[in-house]
Design a protein around this motif. Structure first.
Motif, short mmCIF file in Angstrom:
data_model
loop_
_atom_site.label_atom_id
_atom_site.label_comp_id
_atom_site.label_asym_id
_atom_site.label_seq_id
_atom_site.Cartn_x
_atom_site.Cartn_y
_atom_site.Cartn_z
N GLU B 72 17.72 142.03 162.42
CA GLU B 72 18.65 142.39 161.84
C GLU B 72 18.79 142.03 160.46
O GLU B 72 19.72 142.96 159.61
CB GLU B 72 20.34 142.37 161.99
N TRP B 74 16.45 140.99 158.54
CA TRP B 74 15.27 140.74 157.85
C TRP B 74 14.90 142.41 157.40
O TRP B 74 15.00 142.40 156.22
CB TRP B 74 13.43 140.83 158.36
N MET B 75 15.82 143.37 158.37
CA MET B 75 15.75 144.99 157.75
C MET B 75 17.43 145.22 156.67
O MET B 75 17.54 146.22 156.77
CB MET B 75 16.07 145.52 159.22
N SER B 76 18.10 143.78 156.12
CA SER B 76 19.29 144.13 156.01
C SER B 76 20.33 144.79 156.52
O SER B 76 21.32 145.88 156.11
CB SER B 76 19.06 144.49 154.30
N THR B 77 20.17 145.01 157.94
CA THR B 77 20.44 145.71 158.81
C THR B 77 22.40 144.67 159.68
O THR B 77 23.21 145.35 159.62
CB THR B 77 20.34 146.84 160.06
N SER B 250 23.55 138.18 154.90
CA SER B 250 22.01 138.46 154.73
C SER B 250 21.10 137.34 153.70
O SER B 250 21.97 136.35 153.47
CB SER B 250 22.68 139.66 153.73
#
Lengths: 329, 252
Positions: B72, B74-77, B250
């Motif tokens: 999450e 790494w994917m900026s989610t 993040s």
């Protein structure tokens, strides 16, 4: 719809060294980073508001605070009538967030599966999820690829899916953070058309960008931000006028008219004359709007018939206010 | 939770790395069973089989709990999920639940290694109890791993916690050796680890003796799991608030 008063955010570097420096009152430069300071902003319902600034100006920090991802260290912010720090849950039900770039989606699942997941995260009724996902996929033009994994999507397609994701909760306020970053011109144009549609629906939109053309194309008003402070908030048209308070005149001279440049520079009402890259072309900056007719008459009398008047672009305003510091942050 | 489970299932079936335990579990089975065979202790074959299975279940849960948070990030989610109206703890638990099936599969693999590879004779004398114990264990594992995900939200390097959190649970959970084999002073700590109840009940379900106190023991596993889930939701919320304060959600 968005009210920001004296908002500030300071980041403190972690680690023993930084902590010792802060406790001893000798905080080393850089151990405290002021990302935002004394920001005031008011965005009424239905407005599309641009936050313009160079990299590191504080745009994303502001969006993160307003979208409840980050707490401010000073000041207050209210979104859709609720305080972002103390009523985060209420704010979250009224907002949509769209980030630019490749990230922010689950790439190993399909576009439709992404929307279904986010619909649940935004408490969309189970009976509505399918219909709303389909509507949004149609709206952003992804129906044909809806059941393919997102990892095969182009940047533009991902960004459109981002927008659909941001809209899945039917938000009253939409935050778009550098939404067209890295997109090609055609994809950018399509994306802006979608934003125009959202604007026509009466949604309040806060968009951060460092692209002047984007702000001019989309925003009712813009705030220029730099080093964490808002320099000015005005309509795009007003900001354009602020630079010099007058139009500029672009002229093209024939070879036998070259001597006119020197005469123009000394003319009453002319602030300065800049040569443009094209041979024989120049830009005349006048001292006031009243001076324009006088200068235009003088040019026509002198036989200059290739001329054009225009307002300064937002980029010129931006460079004027922020300073021409290029990539420096 | 169901939506999160769907995301994880659809992700896992496209992610070979999530299946790594399916390859390593039989190897572990061979190691454990070889030790048992070398010492001529066929009475401990069941321990080795159940131990490897529980090892696999716990490994997958902690791996996915940490992996979910790391991915999450790494994917900026992660920012977006934490800023959504639903509780993130439920999302984590929902994502761990479907991969429990992969964990449960390692139990089957271990069984096959023992019976086919080592020619061991294993029979489940109380299949109903074994199935109930397995299902409740899977639930409790997902719940407990959710609680551990708190560490992964706080830390940017989840690998350290993934490793550090695994081994104490293997030991205190009596996964390979019964809790009674541990020193007296440490045994009470093992009683609050649901795996110790699971391991005992699963081993008992294989024996021919009557299994005592089935419901209270199932209740203990489920109760410890539910408690961990509630604590996990609370702690993840607190960790998210802390991350909001410090700005460490993040990577950017």
């Amino acid at each position: 719809m968005i009210e920001v008063t004296g908002l500030g955010r300071v980041f403190t570097k972690r680690g023993r060294k930084a902590k010792r420096a802060q406790q001893g009152g000798s905080a080393a430069p850089g151990s405290r980073i002021v990302a935002l300071e004394g920001v005031n902003l008011s965005v009424p319902e239905g407005e599309t508001h641009g936050i313009l600034g160079p990299n590191g100006a504080g745009k994303t920090t502001l969006v993160k605070i307003l979208s409840t991802m980050l707490l401010p260290t000073s000041g207050r912010a209210r979104v859709a009538g609720h305080d972002v720090a103390t009523e985060a849950d209420r704010v979250r039900r009224r907002i949509g967030i769209v980030f630019g770039g490749d990230h922010g989606l689950y790439t190993r699942i399909t576009a439709r599966q992404n929307l279904a997941f986010w619909a649940t995260m935004y408490r969309v009724d189970a009976g509505v999820v399918k219909r709303r996902s389909q509507e949004l996929l149609e709206r952003v033009g992804l129906t044909d690829r809806a059941d393919e994994p997102v990892e095969g999507f182009s940047r533009g397609m991902r960004q459109r899916l981002h927008l659909a994701r941001g809209l899945i909760g039917d938000p009253a306020v939409l935050f778009l953070d550098e939404p067209t970053m890295g997109m090609d011109p055609l994809a950018t144009r399509d994306f802006r058309d979608l934003v125009h549609e959202l604007k026509a629906e009466g949604r309040t939109i806060l968009i951060t960008t460092h692209d002047m053309a984007e702000a001019e194309a989309l925003c009712d008003r813009v705030s220029l931000i730099d080093h964490g402070t808002v320099l000015v908030t005005e309509s795009t048209a007003t900001i354009g006028r602020m630079l010099s308070g007058h139009d500029r005149i672009d002229i093209t001279l024939r070879e036998d008219q070259a001597h006119l440049l020197a005469e123009l520079a000394g003319l009453s009402g002319v602030e300065r004359v800049d040569k443009l890259p094209e041979p024989g072309t120049a830009r005349i900056h006048t001292t006031s709007a009243d001076a324009n007719p006088v200068v235009l008459r003088w040019l026509l009398d002198a036989g200059v018939d290739a001329l054009r008047t225009g307002r300064p672009t937002l980029e010129e305003v931006y460079v004027h206010l922020v300073g021409n510091r290029g990539l420096t942050v | 939770m169901a939506a999160a489970a769907k995301v994880q299932w659809n992700t896992s079936i496209r992610a070979p790395e999530h299946m790594a335990i399916v390859i390593t579990a039989p190897i572990m089975s061979v190691i454990f069973l070889s030790i048992v065979r070398y010492n001529d202790r066929d009475d401990l074959v069941a321990n080795a089989v159940i131990g490897t299975g529980l090892f696999g279940i716990w490994f997958v849960a902690v791996d996915v709990a940490g992996g979910v948070i790391q991915n999450e990030r790494w994917m900026s989610t992660l920012d977006l999920v934490l800023a959504a109206p639903r509780a993130f703890g439920l999302v984590v638990c929902g994502r761990i639940l479907p991969v429990m099936l992969i964990g449960a599969f390692t139990l089957l693999e271990s069984w096959l290694v023992a019976t086919v590879g080592f020619g061991a004779h294993l029979s489940v004398r109380h299949p109903g109890i074994a199935l109930a114990a397995l299902l409740v264990t899977l639930f409790a594992t997902a719940c407990t791993a959710t609680m551990l995900a708190t560490f992964f939200v706080i830390s940017r390097d989840t690998t350290i916690y993934q490793n550090a959190l695994s081994y104490p649970f293997y030991i205190l959970g009596g996964v390979v050796f019964p809790l009674s084999a541990l020193p007296d002073w440490i045994q009470p700590a093992g009683r609050v680890v649901f795996l110790s109840w699971s391991a005992d009940l699963l081993r008992d379900s294989l024996s021919g003796d009557e299994v005592q106190d089935v419901l209270p023991r199932l209740g203990a596993i489920a109760g410890l799991g539910a408690l961990a889930l509630l604590l996990g939701i609370y702690l993840i919320r607190k960790a998210a608030e802390r991350a909001r304060r410090t700005g460490t959600v993040s990577l950017a």
